[in-house]
Structures are given as C-alpha cells and as structure tokens.
Design an enzyme around this catalytic site. Structure first.
Site, PDB file in Angstrom:
ATOM      1  N   HIS A   1     -17.126  -2.811  -3.748  1.00 22.60           N
ATOM      2  CA  HIS A   1     -16.364  -1.716  -2.764  1.00 22.60           C
ATOM      3  C   HIS A   1     -15.552  -0.874  -3.806  1.00 22.60           C
ATOM      4  CE1 HIS A   1     -16.620  -3.540   1.204  1.00 22.60           C
ATOM      5  NE2 HIS A   1     -17.179  -4.605   0.571  1.00 22.60           N
TER       6      HIS A   1
ATOM      7  N   CYS B   1     -13.075   0.896  -3.330  1.00 29.24           N
ATOM      8  CA  CYS B   1     -11.842   0.948  -3.108  1.00 29.24           C
ATOM      9  C   CYS B   1     -10.897  -0.363  -3.738  1.00 29.24           C
ATOM     10  CB  CYS B   1     -11.322   0.781  -1.577  1.00 29.24           C
ATOM     11  SG  CYS B   1     -12.159  -0.766  -0.693  1.00 29.24           S
TER      12      CYS B   1
ATOM     13  N   CYS C   1     -15.998   2.616   3.304  1.00 22.32           N
ATOM     14  CA  CYS C   1     -14.699   1.832   3.809  1.00 22.32           C
ATOM     15  C   CYS C   1     -14.055   2.590   4.881  1.00 22.32           C
ATOM     16  CB  CYS C   1     -14.178   1.540   2.765  1.00 22.32           C
ATOM     17  SG  CYS C   1     -12.368   0.682   2.907  1.00 22.32           S
ATOM     18  N   GLU C   2     -13.830   2.269   6.012  1.00 24.65           N
ATOM     19  CA  GLU C   2     -13.141   2.922   6.817  1.00 24.65           C
ATOM     20  C   GLU C   2     -11.429   3.061   6.451  1.00 24.65           C
ATOM     21  OE1 GLU C   2     -11.791  -0.084  10.448  1.00 24.65           O
ATOM     22  OE2 GLU C   2     -13.733   1.008  10.495  1.00 24.65           O
ATOM     23  N   HIS C   3     -11.036   2.249   5.623  1.00 28.02           N
ATOM     24  CA  HIS C   3      -9.709   2.052   5.268  1.00 28.02           C
ATOM     25  C   HIS C   3      -9.232   3.284   4.108  1.00 28.02           C
ATOM     26  CE1 HIS C   3     -10.016  -2.275   6.254  1.00 28.02           C
ATOM     27  NE2 HIS C   3      -9.700  -1.658   7.354  1.00 28.02           N
ATOM     28  N   HIS C   4     -10.174   3.398   3.346  1.00 33.19           N
ATOM     29  CA  HIS C   4      -9.860   4.357   2.236  1.00 33.19           C
ATOM     30  C   HIS C   4     -10.883   5.472   2.162  1.00 33.19           C
ATOM     31  CE1 HIS C   4      -7.936   0.685   0.946  1.00 33.19           C
ATOM     32  NE2 HIS C   4      -6.901   1.570   0.708  1.00 33.19           N
TER      33      HIS C   4
ATOM     34  N   GLN D   1     -17.036  -4.297   6.061  1.00 32.04           N
ATOM     35  CA  GLN D   1     -18.230  -5.124   5.551  1.00 32.04           C
ATOM     36  C   GLN D   1     -18.536  -6.119   6.497  1.00 32.04           C
ATOM     37  OE1 GLN D   1     -19.218  -6.293   1.472  1.00 32.04           O
ATOM     38  NE2 GLN D   1     -20.403  -7.847   2.491  1.00 32.04           N
TER      39      GLN D   1
END
Length: 211
Positions: free
Chosen positions: A169, A171, A100-103, A141
């Site tokens: 996920h 996250c 995941c690019e956010h976390h 995703q």
C-alpha cells in the site's frame, strides 16, 4: 450506459468490455477541479508541462475506477458450464491494482482464488476479471477480499471459495508510517475451505512453485 461515454476498445463476445472509456462531461468537470488543486498546492496550472495534466488525471481516474460500471456476476454467468468435477480449482498470482479509498493512493499485489465446483465450472479467465471488476474501484483490501469471495459463492454456488490477497500500500510506503517493505495479507473462506485440511491444501498450492 451514458451516451457521452466513448469506448476505446472492442466489445468481446461474452458481453464484458475491457473498459478504457471516458465520459467527456465528467472529464471536463473533474479536470476543472484538478486545475484548482494544482493552483492550491502552489503550482501554475497554465505552464506548459501542466496544461493537459487535469485532463490526463481525469481520464486516469475514470479508468482506475471503471469497475463501478461492471457487474462481476454477469462476468461469471457469461461462461458457466455444467461439469462433473468436484476438486479444487485454483487461479493464483492474479495481478491486483486498486486505490485506497482513504488516501486515494494505489495498492497493488496478487490475488489467489480457489473454488470447489458443485455442478458448474466457470471459464478460467473470468476469475481474474472478477478480481479486476472489484479492484477497479475505491477500496480497502479487506472489503475487496470479501467481495470477490461473495460474488463467486453467490453466482456459482460452489462447495467452497477461498481468496487470499497480498498487497503493498503506497499510503503506508509514501506517507504516514513510511514502511516501504510491508505487505498486507487478507483472506476469506466459505464452505469446504472452513475445514483445516482443505484450507491447508489451498495454501500449499498457492505457495508451491509448480510451473
């Protein structure tokens, strides 16, 4: 390709390399940052168990994001064949591992991919490789689903493409809302798969226990 990159696997005949390669200068730079991070979270980066951790993490990150070094369209072009076949081709239960690019925490699950040939078919192993090439990047995703669909549509020019991805996920499971059993499903379709009957056949095939 950068001359500092060392390959640890053999090159295959189709021009695609199973990437387990490390850029030594980048490893050193990333490792230095992780050494600082260990100290910032209250650890002692000089203790025995952590001495090589920054380097290990740097190598791990390079492997987990090696999709940036791969052109998925080239993977498909390496094994395209003219064939008079116009029925649905489905490759299901393809393992997906991404971050995941956010976390920068993993998400993982399965991808189901289908296309309807329009004069050309592709070697079956190339579909999972395209999935891997896009998954081994920082991702969401939703975008991953679209990128797989668009790559196959652009390169093979089939009568239609269908992609469904189901993932858990970390996250969501390890932090934030902390829901360990939730699964995210995304889908993307082109061409003939816009028709309800064709899409229903695809969904039936990926949920059927045929093997």
């Amino acid at each position: 390709m950068n001359n500092n990159i060392q390959d640890f696997t053999e090159e295959e005949n189709d021009g695609y390399i199973k990437i387990d390669r490390y850029n030594e200068s980048k490893i050193a730079s990333i490792a230095d940052h992780y050494k600082d991070i260990l100290a910032q979270i209250g650890e002692n980066p000089e203790r025995e168990g952590l001495l090589k951790t920054p380097e290990r993490v740097a190598k791990s990150l390079q492997f987990l994001t090696h999709g940036y070094d791969i052109n998925p369209e080239d993977i498909l072009r390496s094994a395209m064949f003219k064939e008079d076949y116009s029925q649905m081709v489905v490759v299901k239960d393809i393992e997906v591992f991404s971050m995941c690019e956010h976390h920068m925490l993993p998400f993982f699950g399965k991808a189901h991919v289908a296309y309807i040939p329009n004069g050309h078919i592709v070697g079956l192993s190339k579909i999972p490789r395209v999935v891997d090439a896009f998954a081994r990047r920082l991702q969401v995703q939703e975008r991953l689903t679209n990128e797989i669909r668009d790559c196959i549509q652009k390169t093979l020019n089939p009568a239609g493409v269908a992609v469904v991805i189901e993932c858990k996920h970390l996250c969501m499971a390890m932090r934030g809302i902390q829901k360990q059993n939730s699964v995210t499903t995304t889908s993307a379709f082109t061409g003939q798969f816009a028709k309800e009957t064709t899409r229903a056949e695809f969904l039936r095939l990926i949920t059927a226990n045929l093997h």
